[in-house]
Design a protein around this motif. Structure first.
Motif, mmCIF file in Angstrom:
data_model
loop_
_atom_site.group_PDB
_atom_site.id
_atom_site.type_symbol
_atom_site.label_atom_id
_atom_site.label_comp_id
_atom_site.label_asym_id
_atom_site.label_seq_id
_atom_site.Cartn_x
_atom_site.Cartn_y
_atom_site.Cartn_z
ATOM 1 N N TYR A 109 -10.297 -4.408 0.470
ATOM 2 C CA TYR A 109 -9.294 -3.621 -0.261
ATOM 3 C C TYR A 109 -8.875 -2.435 0.609
ATOM 4 O O TYR A 109 -9.738 -1.760 1.186
ATOM 5 C CB TYR A 109 -9.862 -3.086 -1.572
ATOM 6 N N TYR A 137 -5.290 -6.006 -1.122
ATOM 7 C CA TYR A 137 -6.451 -6.579 -0.422
ATOM 8 C C TYR A 137 -6.035 -7.759 0.443
ATOM 9 O O TYR A 137 -4.933 -8.286 0.311
ATOM 10 C CB TYR A 137 -7.526 -7.020 -1.425
ATOM 11 N N ARG A 153 -12.482 -0.590 0.810
ATOM 12 C CA ARG A 153 -13.563 -1.111 -0.049
ATOM 13 C C ARG A 153 -13.752 -2.558 0.356
ATOM 14 O O ARG A 153 -12.806 -3.342 0.286
ATOM 15 C CB ARG A 153 -13.156 -1.068 -1.530
ATOM 16 N N ILE A 184 0.840 -1.211 0.000
ATOM 17 C CA ILE A 184 0.000 0.000 0.000
ATOM 18 C C ILE A 184 0.867 1.251 0.000
ATOM 19 O O ILE A 184 0.481 2.296 0.524
ATOM 20 C CB ILE A 184 -0.986 -0.001 1.185
ATOM 21 N N TYR A 213 -7.100 5.560 6.068
ATOM 22 C CA TYR A 213 -7.197 4.426 5.148
ATOM 23 C C TYR A 213 -8.443 4.606 4.294
ATOM 24 O O TYR A 213 -9.448 5.148 4.760
ATOM 25 C CB TYR A 213 -7.342 3.115 5.923
ATOM 26 N N SER A 250 -1.844 3.365 -3.516
ATOM 27 C CA SER A 250 -1.767 1.971 -3.989
ATOM 28 C C SER A 250 -2.755 1.126 -3.191
ATOM 29 O O SER A 250 -2.903 1.305 -1.984
ATOM 30 C CB SER A 250 -0.364 1.398 -3.776
ATOM 31 N N GLU A 251 -3.409 0.222 -3.879
ATOM 32 C CA GLU A 251 -4.445 -0.579 -3.228
ATOM 33 C C GLU A 251 -4.044 -2.045 -3.216
ATOM 34 O O GLU A 251 -3.533 -2.559 -4.219
ATOM 35 C CB GLU A 251 -5.770 -0.399 -3.982
ATOM 36 N N SER A 263 -6.287 1.099 0.918
ATOM 37 C CA SER A 263 -5.298 2.087 0.455
ATOM 38 C C SER A 263 -4.902 2.910 1.671
ATOM 39 O O SER A 263 -5.712 3.089 2.586
ATOM 40 C CB SER A 263 -5.872 3.045 -0.587
#
Lengths: 277, 446
Positions: free
Chosen positions: B308, B297, B337, B289, B334, B294-295, B310
């Motif tokens: 997910y 999971y 998702r 991250i 943060y 940047s994502e 970031s």
């Protein structure tokens, strides 16, 4: 780079060219003084930059032109002042090349110093760059001599008188070109070894098919062929000179052409646009 | 049988011929140019695959067959020429690479001449006693002074080419036994080198995982003006050998492997509560991250959600977008998702310590620590390769820069002095130097 060093070097180039074409020997001494003066100023400005940036000026195209031109002109000064003092052709050809390099770097690339990123903070990469320019300088001088050899040969065949101060014979010029090539070949090999060692630290592998590696290897092989042809197949004279001029084109591209490759294809391009971050 | 022997002889002669050497070099240039051209179009790993195809294997085979055959063919000649002690003589003027200059007998200063030769790296040999050089002349001129340098320089040729063989050994060893793995390790964590601790292991790896065991004591990073431009990144490691600092440009040897830190990031601590409000999971999340935005999971075992994440270390919202003003963790947040299958169940910004509720569960990220993206590499072939490079560079310098030069000063029956030189390379250049030296030493008053 200061304007004074450019003026000194330009004066040296003009005086060498005048002494070569006009065969006026007394100008050589003034030319050498100008050349050494230009080199000292060049070194001083590089030292100031080094002190400000905290690293030797070998990163990015502008700094590369500083390093390359300084080492090239040092080779010229040492060669002309000591063993081969009669080789004004060397200075006549190489001083303008050194000046062109400086002009190229200063006019087309960012001259502001940038901090080094973590991949550039190593003595190994600095040594690698040093040997790269130590190889480039004799290769360039050999190119000047090979070019002169062909030019003088053509003039001779055309019935024109040779420049009055061609003290060394064509054979000696031919051999001297080869001698510079052997010095360049050794330095190029050391550069390879150092680069490979640093690659093993940086990427965990001693060899990558990066275009910079590949082109440099091609140049190394070409010099290898040249050496074999000279030693085992008795190549010399205009044939060797013509072949070397072709080889030098690739050598020059492997040094200066990488920055024109598609973006991201090689890690050997150190010109950073920090404003884009 | 004779025909067969003859055929093998022909093949051996061809294998060791200089024509094949040049052919192989031209072939190598063509092949490497192909790779350079591809290098501008595709990723490096594809080039590794191309370089392993059969045409390239043929090139490597021809290269090394030629190298070995040439080496075997040269060896007797190298030994013979290294042993050679004959002086360059005036009578051998017609011989190749022998140069003869007459110098004026009374004005020539022999002592200075010897001094000058010594200054140029020559060993002065005792001509009178006959040690060192030997003259083939039974009568006629007698040697006055003999000097030599680079007697064994021809061995440099062998050294250079033998380096290629060692390079081959190193490269093959690496093909079979090389290991490369990467792992995200948080500050304060231990790494014991088990397979599951690695985030990625190189596809080509076939051997055993190297022994490597260390703790990451501290990770520090410097950014240029708070932007994603590292000017410093290092990790202090504690291992059995003591403490050491790993950097991208400076690997630390830990047992069987070299460890470098090549990336930086943050590892959040995540806590998950169930419907009853009990914490069911607490774990450090090793996610990619960094840089901000940047994502990556993760899943919580036993639950169907894909979460997910970031991370924005210095977040701000502008025009509905979340940004990070810098990479320094001064105002972290943060962006989450959470998906159940293809159904989004949560999306939004979460501050450290805040709880997010979804599907009867709650998740929180109370803290985070710095982490490093470490590379662990074991290259058993590298020692061979470094020795090969040293051999090649030394061999090349020895042969091309310190080549053999023999110089002798003779006095003939009539008292005239003759200066003779024989040089492996650059005969005309050296003859010009010798002539200049003779001129210089006679022009000065003695």
């Amino acid at each position: 780079m200061s304007g004074f060093e450019a003026i000194c070097l330009a004066a040296a180039g003009v005086l060498y060219a005048a002494s070569f074409l006009g065969a006026v020997k007394r100008w050589q001494r003034w030319a050498l003084i100008c050349l050494v003066g230009g080199l000292v100023l060049h070194l001083a400005s590089a030292a100031v930059r080094w002190g400000g940036a905290g690293h030797p000026p070998v990163f990015g195209t502008y700094e590369a032109t500083l390093a390359a031109s300084w080492i090239l002109l040092c080779f010229v000064a040492l060669s002309v002042a000591s063993v081969h003092h009669q080789f004004r052709v060397l200075a006549t050809g190489a001083v303008p090349i050194g000046l062109l390099l400086l002009a190229y770097g200063a006019s087309l690339f960012d001259t502001q110093w940038v901090p080094l990123t973590i991949s550039e903070r190593s003595l190994w990469v600095e040594l690698h760059a040093l040997f790269a320019w130590l190889a480039f300088a004799p290769f360039t001088l050999a190119c000047c001599l090979s070019g002169y050899y062909l030019w003088a040969g053509r003039r001779h065949r055309g019935g024109a008188p040779e420049p009055r101060d061609t003290n060394p014979s064509s054979d000696v010029i031919d051999e001297l070109a080869f001698r510079y090539i052997t010095v360049g070949f050794v330095c190029h090999s050391v550069m390879f070894a150092l680069g490979s060692y640093y690659s093993s630290i940086l990427f965990g592998t001693w060899w990558r098919w990066d275009p910079a590696f590949s082109l440099s290897l091609v140049a190394w092989f070409l010099v290898g062929i040249y050496t074999h042809m000279r030693l085992f197949f008795q190549w010399s004279g205009s044939r060797a000179a013509r072949f070397y001029l072709f080889v030098y084109l690739l050598i020059a591209f492997s040094y200066w052409g990488l920055t024109y490759l598609p973006a991201g294809r090689t890690f050997h391009v150190f010109d950073l646009d920090l404003s884009a971050l | 049988m004779i025909a067969s022997r003859h055929s093998w002889g022909t093949i051996w002669t061809l294998a060791g011929s200089r024509y094949l050497t040049v052919f192989v070099l031209v072939m190598a240039i063509t092949y490497v140019l192909v790779l350079a051209a591809f290098g501008m179009l595709v990723q490096t790993r594809w080039l590794d695959i191309i370089a392993g195809l059969y045409p390239y294997r043929l090139l490597y085979t021809l290269f090394f067959v030629n190298l070995v055959a040439c080496g075997i063919a040269w060896l007797p000649m190298v030994v013979r020429r290294c042993k050679r002690e004959e002086l360059p003589e005036p009578g051998a003027k017609a011989a190749r690479a022998t140069h003869v200059i007459e110098v004026p007998s009374p004005a020539f200063r022999i002592k200075d001449f010897k001094q000058r030769l010594r200054w140029h790296g020559y060993s002065i040999l005792d001509a009178a006693s006959g040690s060192g050089f030997s003259s083939s002349a039974a009568s006629g001129p007698v040697p006055v002074c003999c000097a030599r340098r680079g007697r064994f320089s021809l061995a440099g040729n062998l050294l250079f080419h033998a380096g290629f063989l060692l390079l081959l050994v190193g490269a093959i060893t690496n093909v079979f036994y090389r290991f490369e793995g990467t792992a995200i390790i948080a500050e304060g964590d231990s790494f014991t080198g088990t397979k599951k601790e690695y985030r990625r292991i190189a596809d080509s790896f076939k051997g055993a995982i190297p022994r490597v065991d260390f703790d990451v004591e501290k990770i520090s990073a410097e950014f240029w003006k708070g932007k994603v431009f590292f000017t410093g990144l290092e990790a202090r490691l504690v291992h059995r050998g003591g403490r050491a600092t790993a950097r991208l440009s400076d690997a630390v040897r830990v047992e069987d492997a070299d460890v470098t830190i090549r990336g930086f990031g943050y590892v959040p601590l995540a806590e998950l509560k169930d419907e009853r409000g009990e914490i069911v999971t607490r774990a450090n999340l090793r996610l990619n991250i960094f840089p901000p935005g940047s994502e990556d999971y993760f899943f919580v075992p036993g639950y169907p959600h894909k979460i997910y994440v970031s991370f924005y270390p210095d977040h701000e919202e502008a025009n509905g977008k979340i940004l990070s003003r810098s990479v320094n963790p001064v105002n972290p947040a943060y962006f989450l998702r959470i998906m159940r299958g293809r159904i989004p169940v949560y999306s939004g910004l979460v501050k450290p310590g805040a709880w997010v509720d979804y599907d009867g569960l709650s998740i929180s990220f109370p803290s985070f620590v710095r982490s490093g993206d470490f590379r662990v590499v074991s290259n058993p072939g590298h020692p061979f390769i470094w020795v090969a490079f040293v051999m090649m560079c030394l061999g090349l310098a020895w042969r091309l820069l310190f080549y053999r030069k023999d110089v002798a000063l003779w006095r003939d029956g009539s008292g005239r002095l003759w200066l003779c030189g024989r040089f492996d390379y650059f005969p005309k250049l050296n003859a010009a130097w010798l002539t200049g030296l003779a001129e210089e030493l006679r022009s000065r008053p003695g």
